[in-house]
Design a protein around this motif. Structure first.
Motif, mmCIF file in Angstrom:
data_model
loop_
_atom_site.group_PDB
_atom_site.id
_atom_site.type_symbol
_atom_site.label_atom_id
_atom_site.label_comp_id
_atom_site.label_asym_id
_atom_site.label_seq_id
_atom_site.Cartn_x
_atom_site.Cartn_y
_atom_site.Cartn_z
ATOM 1 N N GLY A 103 44.727 25.967 56.531
ATOM 2 C CA GLY A 103 43.759 26.787 57.235
ATOM 3 C C GLY A 103 43.481 28.104 56.535
ATOM 4 N N ASN A 104 44.313 28.435 55.546
ATOM 5 C CA ASN A 104 44.107 29.651 54.754
ATOM 6 C C ASN A 104 43.452 29.298 53.419
ATOM 7 N N PRO A 105 42.727 30.225 52.831
ATOM 8 C CA PRO A 105 41.928 29.880 51.637
ATOM 9 C C PRO A 105 42.710 29.821 50.329
ATOM 10 N N THR A 106 43.937 30.359 50.277
ATOM 11 C CA THR A 106 44.599 30.496 48.981
ATOM 12 C C THR A 106 46.022 29.956 49.005
ATOM 13 N N PRO A 107 46.201 28.633 48.927
ATOM 14 C CA PRO A 107 47.554 28.099 48.759
ATOM 15 C C PRO A 107 48.074 28.369 47.352
ATOM 16 N N VAL A 108 49.344 28.055 47.123
ATOM 17 C CA VAL A 108 49.967 28.289 45.822
ATOM 18 C C VAL A 108 49.559 27.180 44.853
ATOM 19 N N PRO A 109 49.013 27.497 43.689
ATOM 20 C CA PRO A 109 48.599 26.442 42.751
ATOM 21 C C PRO A 109 49.798 25.778 42.082
ATOM 22 N N LYS A 110 49.600 24.520 41.733
ATOM 23 C CA LYS A 110 50.605 23.799 40.957
ATOM 24 C C LYS A 110 50.485 24.131 39.478
ATOM 25 N N SER A 111 49.252 24.338 39.018
ATOM 26 C CA SER A 111 49.046 24.657 37.603
ATOM 27 C C SER A 111 47.888 25.625 37.447
ATOM 28 N N PHE A 112 47.939 26.391 36.366
ATOM 29 C CA PHE A 112 46.873 27.324 36.008
ATOM 30 C C PHE A 112 46.926 27.510 34.496
ATOM 31 N N TRP A 113 45.776 27.807 33.902
ATOM 32 C CA TRP A 113 45.728 27.855 32.439
ATOM 33 C C TRP A 113 44.536 28.700 31.982
ATOM 34 N N GLY A 114 44.521 29.009 30.695
ATOM 35 C CA GLY A 114 43.392 29.726 30.118
ATOM 36 C C GLY A 114 43.518 29.826 28.611
ATOM 37 N N GLY A 115 42.389 30.024 27.969
ATOM 38 C CA GLY A 115 42.389 30.191 26.514
ATOM 39 C C GLY A 115 41.144 30.923 26.064
ATOM 40 N N TYR A 116 41.198 31.495 24.870
ATOM 41 C CA TYR A 116 40.017 32.171 24.329
ATOM 42 C C TYR A 116 40.036 32.122 22.819
ATOM 43 N N VAL A 117 38.832 32.275 22.262
ATOM 44 C CA VAL A 117 38.651 32.479 20.824
ATOM 45 C C VAL A 117 37.835 33.754 20.671
ATOM 46 N N THR A 142 57.141 28.105 35.218
ATOM 47 C CA THR A 142 57.247 27.978 33.765
ATOM 48 C C THR A 142 55.894 28.354 33.166
ATOM 49 N N LEU A 143 55.905 29.325 32.285
ATOM 50 C CA LEU A 143 54.679 29.783 31.627
ATOM 51 C C LEU A 143 54.903 29.773 30.123
ATOM 52 N N GLY A 144 53.975 29.144 29.399
ATOM 53 C CA GLY A 144 54.059 29.117 27.947
ATOM 54 C C GLY A 144 52.740 29.525 27.319
ATOM 55 N N ALA A 177 42.884 33.557 18.484
ATOM 56 C CA ALA A 177 42.795 32.509 19.496
ATOM 57 C C ALA A 177 44.117 32.460 20.244
ATOM 58 N N LEU A 178 44.029 32.135 21.535
ATOM 59 C CA LEU A 178 45.236 32.078 22.365
ATOM 60 C C LEU A 178 45.031 31.052 23.463
ATOM 61 N N TYR A 179 46.122 30.348 23.803
ATOM 62 C CA TYR A 179 46.109 29.419 24.932
ATOM 63 C C TYR A 179 47.382 29.642 25.743
ATOM 64 N N ALA A 180 47.254 29.675 27.072
ATOM 65 C CA ALA A 180 48.398 29.875 27.956
ATOM 66 C C ALA A 180 48.296 28.911 29.135
ATOM 67 N N SER A 181 49.449 28.417 29.583
ATOM 68 C CA SER A 181 49.472 27.464 30.689
ATOM 69 C C SER A 181 50.710 27.714 31.542
ATOM 70 N N GLY A 182 50.518 27.674 32.869
ATOM 71 C CA GLY A 182 51.632 27.889 33.775
ATOM 72 C C GLY A 182 51.708 26.820 34.847
ATOM 73 N N ARG A 183 52.934 26.590 35.364
ATOM 74 C CA ARG A 183 53.168 25.620 36.435
ATOM 75 C C ARG A 183 54.152 26.214 37.439
ATOM 76 N N ILE A 184 53.916 25.925 38.724
ATOM 77 C CA ILE A 184 54.836 26.299 39.798
ATOM 78 C C ILE A 184 55.199 25.022 40.546
#
Length: 445
Positions: A342-356, A306-308, A323-330
């Motif tokens: 043992g691997n460096p990159t598992p799947v994230p539960k959440s990720f987000w970002g924003g800027y002005v 889900t990404l909004g 300005a923008l804000y975005a947030s995602g969940r898996i």
């Protein structure tokens, strides 16, 4: 004096006739032939007038296609759902457009890593099958050369049929851009600030993001535009826990781009945008769908993305604020991440970002203008992970913060030269995050 085709035919016929006739019967035969020709011309003229009258009554009278208007140095806010991705076409009208950009980047701490690149070149086309039915497409090439030994890409960026149901509503079917964010639909070089597209709308919203499906979009007299659709989605089975690609962009690592895309699990989206005040735009959207793609043996079969996002843009006079804000969940990634221990990159539960972002048209003369800008971004591509047994988990990533100071010089509204400096709070060279100076040139037509 106005000459009709009939009069011209008569003049030509008599001019070509001999000055005298040997007998009266020959003269009668020639006059009969002339009368037949005149009758045929009159019938053709009548038929032509009737065809034009019918076309006019049906609203299909032939007209010269309108000239494509040049984008302003500060493009107007783009609605979340535009009814056409290209200039409108008239019946039996085929058009071409395109854009491209060439960039140069020099890290401040490592001049040997300086790089120049044909970032992308795009050719677009449209054809009107009728006044209400069109096809739109875009073909893109990245990094100049496409081969097994090179990192270039060749891709179909858009390809869809659009039918105008009525003046306020249209339906699309095919490969279309998802209407989330400010640049995913409007991403030509002259429409955004900076040499590269911002991090939030590439790392969090994976611009240029497209899916295959069917969408319905429209607008109201109150300035509200909307876009809803059912499309293909992402494939979590493509996740590579050994690579840093998922840290660069979680969704960029598992997008399918309609290339033999798995389509067991459809996704849906909805977007709204309001432009009821001149120079002002506000809106947002959400995209959701399962990404396990129906594989019973896959450890995250029921995982859902889900990404909004929400955004606002205001352009008073010579200024441009955004300005923008975005947030995602898996969801449902616990079992899958255990298999990645043992691997460096598992799947994230959440990720987000924003800027002005703020820009100012400091100088303008004729078609040329100069616009300095400043942008501040915060984003985290692995803000949290699903709970793991103690000692097996990977800590959440730190939030990256980026300042971008630069300017866009518009030689014309369609040709832009760019320069900027980017400062990163966390310099992670493996992810491409490092202080640098950038130059670029872009065009669109």
């Amino acid at each position: 004096m106005r000459c009709t085709p009939i009069a011209l035919a008569l003049v030509a016929a008599f001019a070509a006739a001999p000055p005298a006739h040997a007998d009266e019967e020959s003269l009668r035969q020639e006059l009969a032939a002339l009368r037949a020709e005149v009758g045929a011309l009159r019938a053709e003229m009548a038929q032509l007038r009737g065809t034009r009258a019918n076309d006019s009554a049906a609203g299909a009278a032939p007209a010269a296609p309108p000239a494509a208007s040049a984008p302003a140095p500060f493009p107007a806010p783009a609605p979340a759902a535009t009814l056409a991705a290209a200039p409108p076409a008239t019946h039996d009208d085929t058009r071409l457009w395109g854009y491209g950009e060439l960039n140069y980047s020099r890290p401040t701490g490592n001049g040997a890593a300086a790089q120049a690149d044909v970032r992308r070149a795009v050719i677009g086309f449209s054809h009107a099958f009728s006044e209400d039915t069109h096809v739109y497409g875009e073909l893109e090439w990245e990094h100049a050369i496409v081969s097994a030994e090179d990192s270039g890409e060749s891709e179909v960026e858009q390809l869809y049929i659009e039918h105008q149901v009525n003046p306020a509503m249209a339906v699309r079917a095919g490969l279309t851009l998802i209407p989330l964010g400010l640049i995913n639909e409007r991403h030509e070089p002259a429409t955004y600030y900076g040499v590269e597209r911002n991090f939030v709308e590439t790392a969090i919203i994976p611009s240029t993001w497209r899916e295959g499906g069917v969408s319905l979009l429209g607008s109201t007299d109150a300035g509200l535009s909307w876009n809803v659709g059912i499309t293909t989605g992402f494939d979590l089975g493509k996740w590579d826990a050994t690579s840093a690609e998922g840290r660069e962009s979680p969704l960029g690592a598992i997008h399918q781009e309609l290339a033999l895309a798995k389509a067991h699990d459809p996704s849906v989206y909805a977007a709204l945008n309001w432009q009821g005040i001149p120079g002002f735009s506000a809106g947002g959207g959400v995209f959701t769908g399962k990404i396990g793609q129906g594989d019973d043996s896959f450890l995250a079969r029921d995982a859902r993305l889900t990404l909004g996002e929400a955004h606002v843009r205001w352009q008073p006079g010579p200024f441009d604020f955004a300005a923008l804000y975005a947030s995602g969940r898996i969801s449902d990634t616990e079992a899958l991440n255990v298999s990645f221990v043992g691997n460096p990159t598992p799947v994230p539960k959440s990720f987000w970002g924003g800027y002005v972002q703020a820009a100012w048209r400091a100088w303008q003369r004729g078609d040329s203008s100069l616009a300095p800008f400043l942008r501040y971004e915060m984003f985290n591509t692995a803000a949290a992970y699903a709970p793991m047994p103690q000692g097996l988990g990977v800590p959440a990533a730190d939030t990256e913060r980026v300042w971008t100071l630069g300017l866009n010089y518009y030689l014309t509204p369609q040709v832009v030269f760019k320069a900027d400096y980017q400062h990163f709070n966390l310099e992670d060279l493996a992810l491409g995050y490092g202080n640098r100076f950038n130059l670029g040139v872009g065009y669109q037509f």
